[in-house]
Design an enzyme around this catalytic site. Structure first.
Site, PDB file in Angstrom:
ATOM      1  N   ASP A  68       0.814  -1.211   0.000  1.00 40.06           N
ATOM      2  CA  ASP A  68       0.000   0.000   0.000  1.00 40.06           C
ATOM      3  C   ASP A  68       0.845   1.256   0.000  1.00 40.06           C
ATOM      4  O   ASP A  68       2.039   1.242   0.340  1.00 40.06           O
ATOM      5  CB  ASP A  68      -0.958   0.009   1.190  1.00 40.06           C
ATOM      6  CG  ASP A  68      -0.230   0.022   2.529  1.00 40.06           C
ATOM      7  OD1 ASP A  68       0.737  -0.756   2.669  1.00 40.06           O
ATOM      8  OD2 ASP A  68      -0.626   0.793   3.429  1.00 40.06           O
ATOM      9  N   GLU A 109       0.082  -1.201   5.715  1.00 44.99           N
ATOM     10  CA  GLU A 109       1.113  -0.743   6.631  1.00 44.99           C
ATOM     11  C   GLU A 109       0.959   0.737   6.945  1.00 44.99           C
ATOM     12  O   GLU A 109       1.214   1.169   8.083  1.00 44.99           O
ATOM     13  CB  GLU A 109       2.497  -1.010   6.026  1.00 44.99           C
ATOM     14  CG  GLU A 109       3.661  -0.802   6.990  1.00 44.99           C
ATOM     15  CD  GLU A 109       4.167   0.617   7.052  1.00 44.99           C
ATOM     16  OE1 GLU A 109       4.930   0.925   7.982  1.00 44.99           O
ATOM     17  OE2 GLU A 109       3.795   1.431   6.173  1.00 44.99           O
TER      18      GLU A 109
END
Length: 587
Positions: A174, A241
């Protein structure tokens, strides 16, 4: 092993307003910034010397023991062949294609997303998985892939010797959302993956698709050369994350523990520090620890009513006074010997070429002199960045109170964010926050409850309440410190790998072209969920920060980029790490 000396239509659609581009900024590269901060503090501290002498480092290797450069032996021929391949323009084009293609697929994560399967925004990761399958065919035909919570990726490259603990490499898929209001500020469209001949631009080009794609590029290249590992290699790629990993790394850690067990990995390497020039010396700072985390919510409740007949203090007024007390009494930082930051200082003192002789002597003497340690602390904390890194910080980041100008606010609250020093704890910070407000709670006649404990007399007539609580249930202790002693084989292997990669990329020999120093992360990575997997956790991806700022390449803001030469060197690092770990017999 042998040792030897186009901005239009490029933002993803979303069903909710994205977080601001700088929200959730974790300063995850501050393992490197520690060394930079030390250098800045050294350069600008007032040493009360009219012309401080500078000289070469004194000989005292024990201050910062260094491993030799570590090169593959059994696979020396393969490693040399790959090194030549990596230096070719044709490989640079492949690297640009691999990373550029990944950047072109937006994989934004947002705060407070719903569960996978319910929140449609998670579906952005499907096309990214399709891209990886196409871009790295040998990885997907050779490694076993397990998907965890739909979008978490666990790859296993099975080695021939099951008795060897695997190597675990981690990264995240991400990226921080691009604020639509900033699109015009980008030199190139944020999801273009544009290559200008030197830099590759776009969100995720550095954080952290360079790490993820660097790992996969390394393995794909090794597979093309028919390499078969002796030691198993496991890859763990989470997908949130940037929003604390609750859906990704947290569940991946459970799967890893179930599949492999506790303390089952020889070494874990995740994103983190890199290397840079500090006081005319190149220093690499792998993160061996992370600071802890605590959000303290301060809530004041008081009777409401019409504002035309106000009390002496409203809930907002009381809260304001409490917050002033916080800022008037910051937690004093202390430089302590048994900390990663002190280790960094020792390495700078031992090897940095251009630090003042006075400070070098002070660093050396501080090993056994408390007076020198105190003087060293006083000098270093003159630099605000370094002051924040060595101690527990506080920052008032959120505040809320009142709904109407003619109505007395019945509740007002604020959140104080703490990043906890490695030598402290969540409990210590909570106790400090409690202690600092006790007298004010009494002065304002508030019924005081702190972290579930009532601290006020019973059966009293209070004017209101004061409540301290953990804001979001995300408090985190400082991470365990990774062993770095000379008998710590994983640290020595990683250090030697860093030196070998650095040397080979520049045609150098020797063990001191780059100095490897323990570093610390001020923020938190996915490794917060992986503590049970191994005591040997390193946050490092061999990012080259040159002589600039650790976050000077647009991480979490506009114009994120990576130097392509630096990205190729990252691929070399992962390749060398895999080969060295595969040959290791002491980890």
């Amino acid at each position: 092993m042998v040792r030897r000396e186009e901005k239009e239509a490029l933002l993803p659609s979303a069903t909710a307003t994205p977080a601001k581009h700088d929200e959730n900024l974790k300063w995850k590269f501050l393992g490197l910034a520690v060394a930079l901060a030390v250098g800045v503090a050294i350069r600008y501290a007032d040493y009360k010397l009219s012309a401080p002498a500078r000289h070469a480092p004194q000989s005292n290797a024990n201050l910062c023991p260094q491993a030799d450069a570590l090169y593959p032996q059994r696979n020396a021929k393969l490693w040399e062949t790959l090194g030549k391949d990596f230096d070719q323009d044709s490989f640079t084009k492949r690297a640009v294609s691999w990373l550029g293609g990944a950047v072109q697929i937006p994989t934004e994560s947002y705060d407070k997303m719903g569960p996978v399967g319910e929140d449609e925004r998670w579906e952005a990761f499907g096309p990214f998985h399709d891209y990886l399958l196409k871009a790295f065919p040998l990885v997907h035909s050779t490694l076993t892939l397990t998907k965890v919570n739909t979008y978490g990726l666990l790859y296993e490259w099975k080695g021939s010797n099951d008795t060897l603990k695997p190597l675990l490499l981690a990264a995240h898929q991400d990226v921080v959302p691009v604020d639509p209001t900033t699109v015009d500020e980008w030199n190139y469209p944020p999801y273009s993956g544009h290559y200008d001949g030197q830099r590759l631009w776009g969100r995720g080009s550095s954080d952290d698709k360079s790490g993820l794609i660097g790992i996969l590029s390394s393995i794909e290249t090794l597979l093309e050369k028919k390499f078969e590992p002796t030691r198993s290699i496991v890859l763990s790629f989470d997908f949130d994350e940037e929003t604390s990993g609750l859906h990704g790394a947290q569940k991946l850690s459970v799967a890893l523990l179930k599949m492999f067990g506790k303390d089952s990995f020889a070494l874990l390497v995740d994103e983190g520090g890199g290397f840079s020039e500090v006081e005319a010396t190149t220093i690499a700072t792998p993160g061996i620890a992370e600071k802890g985390y605590q959000d303290t919510r301060v809530t004041v409740n008081a009777p409401g009513g019409h504002s035309s007949i106000p009390p002496l203090h409203t809930s907002i007024g009381i809260l304001s006074r409490l917050l002033v007390e916080f800022e008037a009494n910051p937690i004093k930082p202390h430089l302590e010997r048994a900390t990663p930051i002190y280790d960094t200082v020792q390495c700078v003192g031992q090897y940095a070429k251009d630090i003042p002789a006075y400070l070098r002597a002070l660093i050396k003497t501080s090993v056994h002199s408390d007076r020198a340690l105190s003087k060293l602390e006083s000098e270093l904390i003159k630099n605000p960045t370094y002051k924040a890194l060595i101690g527990t910080t506080q920052a008032i980041d959120l505040i809320q109170g009142g709904v109407k100008t003619n109505a007395l606010p019945e509740e007002a609250w604020a959140v104080v964010n703490h990043r906890i020093a490695t030598q402290s704890s969540v409990a210590a910070v909570q106790q400090r926050d409690t202690d600092i407000l006790k007298s004010l709670a009494k002065d304002f006649n508030l019924n005081f409850t702190a972290f579930g404990k009532s601290l006020s007399p019973k059966d009293s007539d209070f004017a209101g309440t004061l409540t301290l609580a953990e804001a979001w249930g995300t408090a985190l202790e400082p991470a365990p410190v990774t062993p770095t002693a000379e008998d710590s084989a994983p640290w020595q292997l990683l250090s030697g790998t860093i030196k070998a990669t650095y040397n080979s990329h520049r045609g150098l020999d020797g063990a001191e072209n780059v100095i490897v120093s323990p570093g610390i992360m001020s923020g938190n990575t996915d490794t917060r969920y992986y503590w049970d997997l191994t005591p040997h956790i390193i946050r490092y991806n061999h990012h080259n920060a040159g002589s600039g700022r650790a976050l000077g390449n647009g991480v979490h803001t506009v114009n994120e980029f990576i130097e392509v030469e630096s990205f190729v060197e990252m691929i070399k690092f992962f390749t060398t790490l895999i080969l060295n770990t595969d040959e290791a017999t002491t980890i």
